[in-house]
Scaffold this active site. Structure first.
Site, short mmCIF file in Angstrom:
data_model
loop_
_atom_site.label_atom_id
_atom_site.label_comp_id
_atom_site.label_asym_id
_atom_site.label_seq_id
_atom_site.Cartn_x
_atom_site.Cartn_y
_atom_site.Cartn_z
N ARG A 134 0.45 14.52 12.50
CA ARG A 134 0.80 14.30 11.09
C ARG A 134 1.11 15.62 10.36
NH1 ARG A 134 -0.85 9.06 10.06
NH2 ARG A 134 0.82 9.00 8.54
N PRO A 135 2.03 16.42 10.86
CA PRO A 135 2.37 17.69 10.19
C PRO A 135 3.03 17.45 8.83
CG PRO A 135 3.98 17.19 11.87
CD PRO A 135 2.90 16.15 12.01
N ILE A 136 3.07 18.49 7.99
CA ILE A 136 3.78 18.37 6.70
C ILE A 136 4.83 19.46 6.55
CG2 ILE A 136 1.85 17.22 5.51
CD1 ILE A 136 1.25 19.99 4.19
N LYS A 168 0.85 -1.21 0.00
CA LYS A 168 0.00 0.00 0.00
C LYS A 168 0.88 1.25 0.00
CE LYS A 168 -1.75 1.54 4.03
NZ LYS A 168 -1.47 2.94 4.36
N ASN A 169 1.90 1.26 0.86
CA ASN A 169 2.68 2.49 1.03
C ASN A 169 3.70 2.72 -0.07
OD1 ASN A 169 1.11 2.91 3.24
ND2 ASN A 169 2.67 2.35 4.74
N LEU A 178 7.97 19.42 6.94
CA LEU A 178 9.20 18.99 6.23
C LEU A 178 8.95 18.86 4.73
CD1 LEU A 178 10.37 16.34 8.84
CD2 LEU A 178 11.27 18.66 8.52
N CYS A 220 -4.63 12.48 12.55
CA CYS A 220 -5.42 11.25 12.63
C CYS A 220 -5.19 10.68 14.02
CB CYS A 220 -4.97 10.27 11.53
SG CYS A 220 -3.30 9.70 11.78
N ASP A 261 4.66 0.57 12.02
CA ASP A 261 3.43 -0.04 11.50
C ASP A 261 3.25 -1.49 11.94
OD1 ASP A 261 3.52 1.67 8.28
OD2 ASP A 261 2.99 2.33 10.28
N ILE A 300 8.09 6.97 16.80
CA ILE A 300 7.76 7.67 15.55
C ILE A 300 6.52 8.55 15.70
CG2 ILE A 300 7.24 7.38 13.09
CD1 ILE A 300 10.08 6.48 13.90
N ARG A 321 -8.67 -0.56 4.68
CA ARG A 321 -7.81 0.47 4.08
C ARG A 321 -6.46 -0.12 3.70
NH1 ARG A 321 -6.51 5.20 7.55
NH2 ARG A 321 -5.26 5.52 5.69
C1 EPZ Z 1 4.27 6.85 6.10
O1 EPZ Z 1 3.53 7.93 6.64
C2 EPZ Z 1 3.32 5.67 6.07
N1 EPZ Z 1 2.15 5.98 5.23
C3 EPZ Z 1 2.87 5.33 7.49
O2 EPZ Z 1 2.06 4.15 7.40
C4 EPZ Z 1 4.10 5.03 8.33
O3 EPZ Z 1 3.70 4.75 9.65
C5 EPZ Z 1 5.03 6.24 8.32
O4 EPZ Z 1 5.39 6.55 6.94
C6 EPZ Z 1 6.32 6.00 9.10
O5 EPZ Z 1 6.98 4.89 8.57
C7 EPZ Z 1 2.28 5.96 3.89
O6 EPZ Z 1 3.35 5.72 3.35
C8 EPZ Z 1 1.02 6.22 3.10
P1 EPZ Z 1 6.36 10.25 8.15
P2 EPZ Z 1 4.16 9.44 6.60
O7 EPZ Z 1 6.28 11.52 7.40
O8 EPZ Z 1 5.05 9.58 5.45
C9 EPZ Z 1 6.86 13.46 11.55
C10 EPZ Z 1 0.18 2.79 7.74
O9 EPZ Z 1 -0.31 2.29 8.76
N2 EPZ Z 1 6.77 14.44 10.47
O10 EPZ Z 1 7.48 9.31 7.85
O11 EPZ Z 1 3.01 10.37 6.73
C11 EPZ Z 1 5.54 12.72 11.77
O12 EPZ Z 1 4.69 13.48 12.62
C12 EPZ Z 1 0.68 4.23 7.79
O13 EPZ Z 1 0.32 2.21 6.64
C13 EPZ Z 1 7.02 15.79 10.75
O14 EPZ Z 1 7.29 16.16 11.89
O15 EPZ Z 1 4.98 9.45 7.95
C14 EPZ Z 1 6.00 11.43 12.39
O16 EPZ Z 1 6.20 11.64 13.76
C15 EPZ Z 1 0.47 4.87 9.14
N3 EPZ Z 1 6.92 16.68 9.74
C16 EPZ Z 1 7.34 11.16 11.72
O17 EPZ Z 1 7.77 12.42 11.18
C17 EPZ Z 1 6.62 16.32 8.45
O18 EPZ Z 1 6.58 17.19 7.56
C18 EPZ Z 1 7.30 10.15 10.60
O19 EPZ Z 1 6.28 10.56 9.71
C19 EPZ Z 1 6.37 14.95 8.19
C20 EPZ Z 1 6.47 14.04 9.21
#
Ligand code: EPZ
Length: 420
Positions: free
Chosen positions: A120-122, A22-23, A124, A115, A306, A328, A398
């Site tokens: 889930r900030p963006i 999925k990811n 970065l 969620c 995960d 995480i 999902r």
């Molecule tokens: C991906 O989410 C996966 N989803 C998640 O899987 C997975 O848990 C996660 O990576 C970590 O491995 C998909 O690929 C669709 P991150 P993502 O950005 O990319 C912080 C599942 O169950 N962060 O790697 O959204 C964030 O808050 C899902 O399949 C910032 O601070 O996760 C978190 O603490 C759940 N600023 C950490 O980084 C940002 O701009 C990792 O998040 C982005 C993230």
């Protein structure tokens, strides 16, 4: 609303075919926006998140056709606004931002919102796109990005919890059409990022270093269509491996990638499970009592967040004390209270859960919350005595293709019911 009704106590035996990841498929589908040529993606899992991504791409103007486990995407002409309703429902759709910016030089996508597992900030993602020359404005719950042209640059994308998977994906995709070279430091190393880079390179991108903390993208003028088979889902594979160990059975995973699962397989063997590997097949069985192990979730190649909930379900069944620390996400223990309803003895201490395992779990109605927490409840229900009803099964659909069908083929007494 559908629920899963499970009658526990049956050791799972047999083999299960692992679906596409999925990811990996979500950002790869978004990458098809980068070209006006058609793209063909194979081993696409039948998941609601994947269908959502198809709807989002169609709303953006792409032609999207699913045929079996293949999806054909043709983004001949597209527009740049992401539909709030759809993006809000699935955070993963934020990965259309980078491709839209690269293709149209502008994009407006709703802020995904948080969620149950965290804010889930963006920030970065946006830091990386700004480093490429984009102007970012946030208003009315939408993020607008625009750039006259994208210029390659060096950037550091590490955050408080380490790298960002979709942030790396977004910036990598945008950088493919930037002028000059982009270097992403502290890039995510997950296999799904490597798979995306492989698809982008098949489209004519020039990416090196994917899978390492430093990814280099030499921008090109345009990308062409490509055909790609998605890697197997290492999280789905881990879930079935843990279910086999939890029920005291013997489960063979067909079409897995053991090399993507080293941290999970290491912990399962530390806990006493027997694991046989041959190429893309893996057999897991429990030969004798399991031992409690400690888990700390980390960026890849550390133990994946995960799989944290599923491992907690296994430790709840295993005599001894297991300390599970989530590094995480800030609130990924929604499954603790539901596991307690089945009799698990778990106390949360800040970022850690202390699992006093070994009690026999007994079935009860439980509520699914996030995707992986729901999988943990299914695992616990399979091992518990009596009946467990997991409500709000849409969470599971999902990320798990046909979970009840696959488990039934392994001998589980599980069926999908309509619940009030
Ligand atoms: C991906 O989410 C996966 N989803 C998640 O899987 C997975 O848990 C996660 O990576 C970590 O491995 C998909 O690929 C669709 P991150 P993502 O950005 O990319 C912080 C599942 O169950 N962060 O790697 O959204 C964030 O808050 C899902 O399949 C910032 O601070 O996760 C978190 O603490 C759940 N600023 C950490 O980084 C940002 O701009 C990792 O998040 C982005 C993230």
């Amino acid at each position: 609303m559908e629920s899963l009704l499970i009658k526990g106590g049956v050791p799972l035996r047999g083999e299960v075919r692992i679906s596409g990841a999925k990811n990996a498929v979500l950002p790869i589908m978004a990458a098809a926006l980068l070209t006006e040529d058609p793209c063909v993606i194979h081993r696409v899992p039948k998941l609601s998140d994947v269908r959502f991504m198809g709807q989002i791409l169609a709303r953006l103007g792409a032609e999207v056709h699913f045929e079996g486990d293949t999806v054909r995407i043709h983004a001949r002409r597209i527009k740049g606004a992401g539909d709030y309703e759809l993006v809000r429902k699935m955070r993963g759709s934020i990965c259309v931002l980078g491709p839209l910016l690269a293709r149209l030089k502008k994009a407006s996508v709703s802020l995904p919102g948080g969620c149950v597992i965290g804010a889930r900030p963006i920030n970065l993602h946006l830091k990386g796109l700004e480093a490429l020359g984009a102007k970012v404005t946030i208003k009315g719950g939408y993020v607008d990005v625009a750039a006259k042209r994208l210029i390659g640059s060096a950037m550091f994308l590490g955050g408080r919890a380490g790298p960002t998977v979709l942030g790396t994906a977004n910036v990598m995709m945008a950088a493919t059409l930037a002028q000059g070279v982009t270097v992403i430091e502290s890039a995510a190393c997950e296999p799904e990022v490597v798979d995306l880079a492989a698809f982008l390179n098949a489209m004519g991108a020039r990416i090196t270093g994917a899978g390492s903390p430093t990814v280099t993208i030499a921008g090109v003028r345009q990308l062409h269509g490509a055909e790609h088979e998605v890697i197997p889902d290492r999280i789905e594979a881990a879930t079935y491996a843990i279910a086999g160990a939890a029920t005291g059975g013997e489960v063979t995973l067909r079409g897995a990638r053991p090399d993507h699962m080293r941290a999970v397989l290491d912990k399962l063997s530390d806990a006493g499970a027997k694991i046989e590997r041959n190429d893309s097949d893996l057999t897991i069985r429990r030969a004798g009592p399991l031992k409690a192990v400690d888990i700390t979730t980390l960026p890849y190649a550390g133990f994946p967040t995960d799989v944290q909930a599923q491992m907690m379900a296994l430790m709840a069944l295993t005599p001894g004390i297991s300390i599970i620390t989530e590094r995480i996400f800030e609130s990924r223990f929604m499954h603790v209270s539901e596991l307690a309803r089945l009799g698990a003895d778990i106390e949360i201490e800040g970022p850690s859960a202390i699992v006093k395992g070994g009690r026999l779990l007994t079935g009860a109605p439980v509520m699914a919350s996030d995707l992986r927490a729901s999988a943990a409840l299914v695992i616990a229900g399979l091992a518990a005595r009596g009946a467990t009803q997991v409500n709000r099964v849409y969470h599971i659909d999902r990320g798990y293709e046909n979970i009840d069908g696959k488990l039934r083929r392994l001998g589980a007494r599980i069926k999908r019911i309509e619940a009030s």
